[in-house]
Design a protein around this motif. Structure first.
Motif, PDB file in Angstrom:
ATOM      1  N   ASP A 107      31.008 -35.539 -11.897  1.00  0.00           N
ATOM      2  CA  ASP A 107      30.200 -36.643 -12.402  1.00  0.00           C
ATOM      3  C   ASP A 107      28.712 -36.315 -12.306  1.00  0.00           C
ATOM      4  OD1 ASP A 107      29.901 -39.313 -13.492  1.00  0.00           O
ATOM      5  OD2 ASP A 107      29.167 -39.882 -11.498  1.00  0.00           O
ATOM      6  N   ARG A 162      35.613 -40.828 -15.470  1.00  0.00           N
ATOM      7  CA  ARG A 162      35.951 -41.985 -14.624  1.00  0.00           C
ATOM      8  C   ARG A 162      37.425 -42.368 -14.761  1.00  0.00           C
ATOM      9  NH1 ARG A 162      31.521 -44.528 -16.910  1.00  0.00           N
ATOM     10  NH2 ARG A 162      29.657 -43.776 -15.905  1.00  0.00           N
ATOM     11  N   GLN A 169      40.286 -42.316 -11.850  1.00  0.00           N
ATOM     12  CA  GLN A 169      41.153 -43.454 -11.534  1.00  0.00           C
ATOM     13  C   GLN A 169      42.623 -43.043 -11.573  1.00  0.00           C
ATOM     14  OE1 GLN A 169      39.939 -46.445 -14.332  1.00  0.00           O
ATOM     15  NE2 GLN A 169      38.177 -47.089 -13.111  1.00  0.00           N
TER      16      GLN A 169
END
Length: 184
Positions: A69, A137, A141
């Motif tokens: 990220d 993201r 998850q």
């Protein structure tokens, strides 16, 4: 080769010197009873919520996504930059002959250039990096759910083993009482 033979021969000799079977079985039963009695030092109780929190914060396969990220955010910042300006200086005819020697007759050209982006390419680059961040993201998850599923499965298995241990302890106490009653 000789050393391995010597070790093998030594092991065979020690096997012959083992204690009788009844003594070994008795020691095994005593050790099992001691382990099941709870005299072994145990760690503090771990709840599913605490295990989940630790798993999410310390799992290496999830920590990779934090670094990825950061890389995506750095690429987004780079994509948001406008094209750079380029300053150029050219000098011609500075090493001429006799009267045109040195910089007196030299041609000096100074240029300033940049790429002109048409059609909002900059905002398109930013949108691509934002979508990459969104994909990352979602992958995080999904991976977190996989890791939490495996952790929960292990947690339930551990609780089942703990309960089984408790039942074995109760059976051992009952067997000891029965043995005492029969011996009286």
């Amino acid at each position: 080769m000789e050393f391995a033979f010597y070790i093998r021969r030594k092991i065979v000799r020690t096997n012959k010197q083992l204690a009788p079977l009844w003594l070994r079985v008795g020691l095994g039963v005593c050790l099992s009873a001691w382990l099941l009695s709870g005299n072994v030092a145990t760690a503090e109780e771990l709840t599913l919520a605490a295990a989940t929190k630790k798993t999410l914060s310390q799992n290496p396969s999830l920590n990779v996504y934090k670094l990825q990220d950061q890389a995506v955010q750095a690429r987004r910042e780079t994509a948001a930059l406008r094209p750079a300006f380029d300053l150029g200086i050219e000098v011609e005819n500075f090493a001429g002959a006799k009267a045109a020697q040195g910089f007196d007759e030299a041609d000096i050209t100074v240029s300033l250039s940049s790429v002109i982006e048409l059609g909002s390419k900059r905002s398109a680059r930013i949108a691509v990096m934002d979508s990459n961040s969104g994909v990352l993201r979602i992958e995080l998850q999904a991976k977190a759910l996989d890791v939490l599923g495996a952790m929960t499965s292990q947690f339930v298995s551990t609780l089942a083993l703990k309960e089984q241990r408790s039942l074995v302890q109760q059976a051992l106490v009952l067997a000891n009482r029965t043995t005492t009653t029969v011996q009286e």
